[in-house]
Design an enzyme around this catalytic site. Structure first.
Site, PDB file in Angstrom:
ATOM      1  N   SER A 265       0.857  -1.190   0.000  1.00 18.02           N
ATOM      2  CA  SER A 265       0.000   0.000   0.000  1.00 18.02           C
ATOM      3  C   SER A 265       0.889   1.234   0.000  1.00 18.02           C
ATOM      4  CB  SER A 265      -0.889   0.003   1.239  1.00 18.02           C
ATOM      5  OG  SER A 265      -1.377   1.330   1.439  1.00 18.02           O
TER       6      SER A 265
ATOM      7  N   ASP B 175      -4.771   3.455  -1.771  1.00 21.39           N
ATOM      8  CA  ASP B 175      -5.836   3.750  -0.814  1.00 21.39           C
ATOM      9  C   ASP B 175      -6.395   5.147  -1.034  1.00 21.39           C
ATOM     10  OD1 ASP B 175      -6.008   1.386   0.896  1.00 21.39           O
ATOM     11  OD2 ASP B 175      -3.926   1.861   1.423  1.00 21.39           O
TER      12      ASP B 175
ATOM     13  N   MET C 153     -12.140   4.210  -0.237  1.00 22.74           N
ATOM     14  CA  MET C 153     -12.781   4.408   1.069  1.00 22.74           C
ATOM     15  C   MET C 153     -13.490   5.751   0.980  1.00 22.74           C
ATOM     16  SD  MET C 153      -9.635   2.891   3.250  1.00 22.74           S
ATOM     17  CE  MET C 153      -8.568   3.006   1.813  1.00 22.74           C
TER      18      MET C 153
ATOM     19  N   MET D  45     -11.249  -6.440   5.697  1.00 19.06           N
ATOM     20  CA  MET D  45     -10.448  -5.464   6.453  1.00 19.06           C
ATOM     21  C   MET D  45     -10.080  -6.059   7.818  1.00 19.06           C
ATOM     22  SD  MET D  45     -10.157  -2.852   4.413  1.00 19.06           S
ATOM     23  CE  MET D  45      -9.180  -1.915   5.581  1.00 19.06           C
TER      24      MET D  45
ATOM     25  N   PHE E 207      -6.435   4.507   8.304  1.00 22.35           N
ATOM     26  CA  PHE E 207      -5.039   4.802   8.630  1.00 22.35           C
ATOM     27  C   PHE E 207      -4.166   3.565   8.465  1.00 22.35           C
ATOM     28  CE2 PHE E 207      -7.819   7.543  11.063  1.00 22.35           C
ATOM     29  CZ  PHE E 207      -7.324   8.796  10.744  1.00 22.35           C
ATOM     30  N   GLY E 208      -2.924   3.797   8.082  1.00 21.74           N
ATOM     31  CA  GLY E 208      -1.944   2.725   8.079  1.00 21.74           C
ATOM     32  C   GLY E 208      -1.400   2.522   9.482  1.00 21.74           C
TER      33      GLY E 208
ATOM     34  N   SER F 180       2.898  -0.403   6.132  1.00 16.14           N
ATOM     35  CA  SER F 180       4.067  -0.142   6.975  1.00 16.14           C
ATOM     36  C   SER F 180       5.043  -1.311   6.998  1.00 16.14           C
ATOM     37  CB  SER F 180       3.627   0.253   8.386  1.00 16.14           C
ATOM     38  OG  SER F 180       2.428  -0.356   8.739  1.00 16.14           O
TER      39      SER F 180
HETATM   40  C1  DX5 Z   1      -6.267   1.167   5.764  1.00 16.89           C
HETATM   41  C2  DX5 Z   1      -5.816   0.929   4.339  1.00 16.89           C
HETATM   42  C3  DX5 Z   1      -4.693  -0.029   4.259  1.00 16.89           C
HETATM   43  C4  DX5 Z   1      -3.447   0.445   4.933  1.00 16.89           C
HETATM   44  C5  DX5 Z   1      -2.685  -0.741   5.405  1.00 16.89           C
HETATM   45  O1  DX5 Z   1      -7.356   1.994   5.766  1.00 16.89           O
HETATM   46  O2  DX5 Z   1      -6.873   0.423   3.563  1.00 16.89           O
HETATM   47  O3  DX5 Z   1      -4.429  -0.408   2.914  1.00 16.89           O
HETATM   48  O4  DX5 Z   1      -2.626   1.216   4.120  1.00 16.89           O
HETATM   49  O5  DX5 Z   1      -1.608  -0.269   6.135  1.00 16.89           O
HETATM   50  P1  DX5 Z   1      -0.831  -1.199   7.169  1.00 16.89           P
HETATM   51  O6  DX5 Z   1      -0.292  -2.354   6.392  1.00 16.89           O
HETATM   52  O7  DX5 Z   1       0.233  -0.293   7.680  1.00 16.89           O
HETATM   53  O8  DX5 Z   1      -1.826  -1.625   8.209  1.00 16.89           O
HETATM   54 ZN    ZN Z   2      -6.394  -0.489   1.524  1.00 22.39          ZN
END
Ligand code: DX5
Ligand code: ZN
Length: 224
Positions: free
Chosen positions: A12, A39, A72, A141, A147-148, A200
């Site tokens: 991502s 995203d 999203m 999900m 958020f990441g 991440s």
């Molecule tokens: C969250 C996003 C994910 C996110 C994943 O809303 O849809 O794609 O970037 O990030 P990590 O791998 O850091 O959880």
């Molecule tokens: Zn995503």
């Protein structure tokens, strides 16, 4: 793009350098990414804002693999043509984004893209049953979207397994998004996921000028 159920790692770019997306995409593909996950957030469906169709279109010429666009946003339908024009291979909309997800999935395919259905952790995968024949991918999900870098929600593993059972031998990808790293990846792969999104856990420790950690991280997520 033919269907296969082998394990795919989809970094991502939410965790990449926002000022250097083109080089980041090329670097992470060179280091072994199978797909690129993008995203799109609207500050309304989720409490965070990223980017829209012009940015995705600009990224298209850097993506050599599969451009996997995760919306999203709500509403979705007014933007479907813009993402088709931007060159998305897969366009994923959330079940929770509005009352007419069936129509949305139909419209995504009609616009020439593969259709994805994303399910929040608070949504039972059973809701996908009447929609599966309109889906090329279902994204479970494993964090609340927005958020990441959030913590993986372990109770989603049984939902992934149930979804995999519901899909049977239909050509539908099971994608997992959120908190995927070298520790949680084997759990979701064993439950039947074939596309692992990771932000991440892929980008940590590296940069466009020193991208080899991306490759090390991808291999660790893939299981060595
Ligand atoms: C969250 C996003 C994910 C996110 C994943 O809303 O849809 O794609 O970037 O990030 P990590 O791998 O850091 O959880
Ligand atoms: Zn995503």
């Amino acid at each position: 793009m033919s269907f296969d159920r082998s394990l795919k790692i989809a970094p991502s770019i939410l965790a990449a350098d926002f000022a250097d997306f083109g080089r980041e995409v090329r670097a992470v593909e060179a280091e072994g990414a199978d797909w690129i996950h993008i995203d799109v957030m609207d500050g309304h469906f989720v409490p965070n804002l990223t980017f829209g169709p012009p940015m995705v279109k600009a990224l298209r010429r850097h993506v050599r693999t599969v451009m996997d666009v995760h919306l999203m946003i709500a509403p979705v339908d007014p933007y479907i043509d813009a993402y088709a024009d931007a060159g998305a291979d897969i366009l994923t909309a959330h079940f929770e984004a509005g009352p007419h997800i069936h129509r949305t999935l139909q419209a995504i395919r009609r616009a020439g893209m593969r259709a994805g259905l994303a399910l929040n952790p608070g949504t039972s995968v059973e809701v996908a049953a009447p929609l599966l024949d309109l889906c090329d991918l279902v994204c479970v999900m494993t964090v609340n979207p927005g958020f990441g870098g959030q913590r993986f929600i372990h109770s989603q593993v049984s939902q992934i397994a149930r979804l995999r059972e519901m899909i049977g031998d239909r050509p539908i990808h099971v994608e997992v998004d959120g908190g995927v790293d070298a520790t949680t990846a084997p759990l979701v792969a064993a439950a039947g996921a074939d596309v692992l999104v990771a932000g991440s856990a892929v980008f940590r420790g590296g940069s466009v000028d020193d991208p080899s950690p991306y490759g090390t991280n991808i291999r660790a997520i893939r299981g060595g």
